[in-house]
Design an enzyme around this catalytic site. Sequence first.
Site, PDB file in Angstrom:
ATOM      1  N   HIS A 103       1.022  26.309   1.062  1.00 16.41           N
ATOM      2  CA  HIS A 103       1.304  27.742   0.916  1.00 16.41           C
ATOM      3  C   HIS A 103       2.801  28.041   0.857  1.00 16.41           C
ATOM      4  CE1 HIS A 103      -2.894  27.971   2.023  1.00 16.41           C
ATOM      5  NE2 HIS A 103      -2.904  29.261   1.842  1.00 16.41           N
ATOM      6  N   GLU A 116      -8.323  29.341 -10.605  1.00 16.83           N
ATOM      7  CA  GLU A 116      -6.988  29.690 -11.108  1.00 16.83           C
ATOM      8  C   GLU A 116      -6.778  29.348 -12.580  1.00 16.83           C
ATOM      9  OE1 GLU A 116      -7.583  28.424  -8.166  1.00 16.83           O
ATOM     10  OE2 GLU A 116      -6.802  29.994  -6.849  1.00 16.83           O
TER      11      GLU A 116
END
Lengths: 326, 326, 358, 358
Positions: B129, B60
């Site tokens: 999440h 990322e």
Amino acid sequence: MSEVSLVKAINLALRRAMTEDPRVVLLGEDVGVNGGVFRATEGLFQDFGPDRVFDTPLAEAAIAGVSIGLAAQGFRPVSEIQFTGFAYTCIDQLLNHAGRMRARTCGRLTCPMVLRSPAGGGIHAIEHHSESPEAMFAHTPGIKVVIPSSPRRAYGLLLSAIRDPDPVVFLEPTRLYRAAHEEVEDDGNGISLDRCALLRPGRDVTLVSWGSMLTETLRAAEQLTKENIEAEVIDVAVLKPLDSDTILNSVAHTGRLVVVHEAPLTCGFGAEIAARVASRGITTLLAPIERVAGFDTMMPYPRTEGIYMPSVERVVAGAKRTMAFA
Amino acid sequence: MSEVSLVKAINLALRRAMTEDPRVVLLGEDVGVNGGVFRATEGLFQDFGPDRVFDTPLAEAAIAGVSIGLAAQGFRPVSEIQFTGFAYTCIDQLLNHAGRMRARTCGRLTCPMVLRSPAGGGIHAIEHHSESPEAMFAHTPGIKVVIPSSPRRAYGLLLSAIRDPDPVVFLEPTRLYRAAHEEVEDDGNGISLDRCALLRPGRDVTLVSWGSMLTETLRAAEQLTKENIEAEVIDVAVLKPLDSDTILNSVAHTGRLVVVHEAPLTCGFGAEIAARVASRGITTLLAPIERVAGFDTMMPYPRTEGIYMPSVERVVAGAKRTMAFA
Amino acid sequence: MTILAQFTISSTRLLDAAGEAVAALPPFAQDPKELEALYRAMLLTRAFDTKAIALQRTGRLGTYASALGQEAIGVGVAAAMQPSDVLVPSYREHAAQLWRGVTLKELFLYWGGDERGNDFAVPHEDFPVCVPVGSHAPHAVGVALAFRLRGEKRAAVCVFGDGATSKGDVAEALNMAGVWKAPVVFIVNNNGWAISVPRAKQSAATTLAQKAIAAGIPAEQVDGNDVIAVRFVAERALEGARAGAGPALIEAVSYRLSDHTTADDASRYRDDKEVSAHWAQEPVARLRSYLVHQGLWNTAQEEALLQECSKRVEEAAASYLATPPRPAAAIFDHVYAELPRELAEQREAAIATAEGKP
Amino acid sequence: MTILAQFTISSTRLLDAAGEAVAALPPFAQDPKELEALYRAMLLTRAFDTKAIALQRTGRLGTYASALGQEAIGVGVAAAMQPSDVLVPSYREHAAQLWRGVTLKELFLYWGGDERGNDFAVPHEDFPVCVPVGSHAPHAVGVALAFRLRGEKRAAVCVFGDGATSKGDVAEALNMAGVWKAPVVFIVNNNGWAISVPRAKQSAATTLAQKAIAAGIPAEQVDGNDVIAVRFVAERALEGARAGAGPALIEAVSYRLSDHTTADDASRYRDDKEVSAHWAQEPVARLRSYLVHQGLWNTAQEEALLQECSKRVEEAAASYLATPPRPAAAIFDHVYAELPRELAEQREAAIATAEGKP
Ligand SMILES: Cc1ncc(C[n+]2csc(CCOP(=O)(O)OP(=O)(O)O)c2C)c(N)n1
Ligand SMILES: Cc1ncc(C[n+]2csc(CCOP(=O)(O)OP(=O)(O)O)c2C)c(N)n1
Ligand SMILES: [Mg+2]
Ligand SMILES: [Mg+2]
């Protein structure tokens, strides 16, 4: 007992903690032989050896991650991130792991670690060396956030942070490292992490700040007396968990609040303090809440850094605006 | 014109942006053949090919960093971070680089990039999440932060974000991806990034929220009518830069403010809104500012997630507390 | 031009796909009990896997990551560990967790969305599975460093996937482990895919073992469908680590026979032919053939084992399903060692809301 | 055991420490003008360096990172670049920046704490120096990817230090560059130290070149004190990158003859003997000896050049010192393309404060 600088007070606290608890180990870039770029760990490698103080390769995320592993195994790692501008890569480890290891495992594994880092500007440093991201850490559940404002408080707060069973982000005001001097008794006494400190009593307006901005805040309080405005000054010191009561009680009798911080205004920690007072303390407010803070710009390069830094004048003006309010 | 889900609206906006501007490229994990784990990029790889849509290795920070390089070279990268819980490693790139590239170079190099990421909870997802870190991004100078609350707004706001000359963090409420349906005209019209949206007029109390929490907020407004409380509902939509005026104007006539968000209370974006109203709007306030937010805990695992998520009941109760206040 | 350094990456396989020994087997493989234990563990994992997917499909479990086809990695590695070693696993290593002593019920609780699934009685020091890919690698280095500092003959084992090898955390951790000679063994579960990203698009590196060359750490590849080979190379690396030889990395090459998770549909990006081809390599049938050829296993035993496994799994599932969720207040129980005042107030609010009086 | 892959790291040196050619020199080195240009650039860098330190010591410049001893890396690499290539440098590559066209005054402005020092007229697309170590590596990959996507025959060059090779950003960037065959050449300026951390404690890797093996990228080492060798290997890698051969990494081994920065005191952690030994290797004297032996350079020319360099540096310094700081409002000029309302208000406040009426 002699006067010591804030960085020396940090050094004394680290030495004390390492002496009293063999589980305390120090890691970070240049913390070993070099004693840290600001000398916070000076002499500790020489006195405690390579198994208690170790230099790391250049990798901040791993410094935080390795500390988590050490802490889960019962060590008390105190890691140094050389400048807070390089601590952003630690946020993932702090937020996704350190702050929730205890909760994820129902207390089976814990994270008693301290991540120390010099923070803030005003030292004419090269870019990325003058950051104040305390609000980001304070938004992280499971973490504690501590910022000392004087040598004595640095000593006591750091000892408590190291003894704390949970992860603590400890931001040291670079500007005060050598500028602040004070008599510090190396008595091993920690300062509780659940209370703000009242630095100066006053009846007219409450000035709340932390870290190096207390310099401007206290000077502003002095100046205000000339105009017969008695400012009460609070050093938040522990941003998370926040002792709202001390602040609310102060505002309850002054009716006015000015929060001073160096970080950019928007979403700075001043917003949280203002929000709490606007909720619990609103009936006691006699004037709008003022925030005197850094601007929503990057910290400018040294030549214009002074434009960014909240000044005594800005704090005084903010306080006067609250007084002028009818 | 037919009803589409929020994720489909995102897909339409991406397709439109790629069609109108060859500089727009998409990158991220699984955005190619797979069309994204939520199908936001479905069909785009097939239609625009591997030079416009590319899968990245699992990294990322580099996704953000590579986007910065592409943007400085005149591309308009739209990168997807698969879940916001994995965007923390991008903060260093956003804060130290994307947000200040323009300022550091006096405008010579710029960063017209969009970092998209599904955010928020309520979908019973596995840990990490269901994060809501919008306040951290909103504390970052030079960045814009946008959060849509409906398919139509998602379409228009994303188009404007992609066309914007500066870096935009675009957080998509995962909970609404398929739950929210609306007629969306694929007309290429963007929605301005300098205004909040008034979703519902009302005279008694101002409810401010963004993203998926507007579901609870609007439901709460409905329930309140039963007790003759008319709530005005504002969708902030663009957290940074913040359109304070719309909020202040609303509070000016309702006199009451409740901010609703899913992120942990402390240092959430609700604090910034409360702080601004407590400064500029205090004279118009008839009651304490209420924040109905997530707790200062990690997002619990699915079985107890519901305890954490602000509920309609909590919003209603918050609004009533402001009304009850005399 | 002067040559400064040369590196070789080699691979180990002891049983071929048909279950024929293609090299001399290690001593432990001479003991039928050892082999049977490995076999039983792989089958139990597969039984758990099947049940977990069934529960998810019927809405009684959360999104689940199957270990189908990769059982030999978890079992082989865990079998090579000492109880006193510490496992720092990713989310796909149920096989290793079960061997280490995590209970089937704890696994169901975790995947069912209950924190108590991480509160293992045994193995008490093992880490919970790590979901942010690769971010646990530095934790394993810290654990290993703790062992070294205390002078303990223990090692940490960190398992992650092929995709994780692209993550900076893993590179930083490998490098630190190398510099500090930390007793940690890194296992790459290379199952060929990172969701929809195939191994070839994850890295231009010929092998993933060579990631360790960047850190000056010895590395090798092993056939991850050959449980005997996995245990053999893992034991060798772990003995070295405990003896002070420093870290090592093992790339175990296997294949993800399932979708990435129950939320994934691999048919969107993966050719079924590729999958069926890999079924010929899978570890359970491979060891079974070997055992059968050696006369160490028969259909009766197989039948009995299958029944035993499903019985254990069913009992654990029932006990999980019978476990009520934690009360509202529980989400505040372990935020800090002591609940700060500001959180105590939030706790009251949560309880009140749960009782319908927000 | 099957061998899967083998790797070799080799090193190139064309001039030895005494300035004797130890191998056939590349064509460009046959041209005296080319060699003189390299020499002049190294000397100019050193003159800038000396002046910058003098200004810092007298409080007229901020903390400064000297390039003393590493001039051959910046000059050799920049000389191998085309003007259309893009440099993504760390904070120690003044030599490369000067060759690329950044002016001495711009460098003084940057190190003096003025953003205008990054607003280069030439090279317009080059990045400003990167201070967060290694974080610029992915930027260079993005730049290179842009070239590839547009089908341009250009390459990006990213320079960072030995310490930076431990940073996850660098590993992630190398891996992505490898997967995408991005036209980028990574240069490791290995000056032996990362502040007080010596190369040996930074990584257990035998060479830093091998960091690239993890990414499947070709890598080599070069004598970073041999400017001819540096330019030679950099040219080869850059031609390959522009021609579509993909990325490469070059470890240029040199030595940090100065303190880390003006804020550092290397005597705390580094033996002076080590430093003096490395003075025998330094690049300026080395090339000078070669030029003198070849009859291409004499003391008169040296004198003239020294004077010319100090004149240019003095003029640039004077012009920097004569440049007033930007006005208060300037800090808001480039936060966004357009100033948002909330910032406009802050801008007014800043101006008012600067005018003494906060
Ligand atoms: C840091 C991070 N980024 C993205 C994700 C989303 N995600 C979950 S698993 C996965 C693929 C992981 O692939 P690999 O490392 O090969 O492990 P595998 O799932 O194949 O066992 C991704 C991208 C994540 N969990 N963490
Ligand atoms: C990410 C990051 N961490 C820490 C620092 C502080 N710091 C500045 S230079 C330096 C050492 C860098 O060493 P190296 O990469 O070898 O480059 P050199 O300075 O030797 O050229 C450190 C630790 C930084 N600038 N950035
Ligand atoms: Mg995989
Ligand atoms: Mg170096």
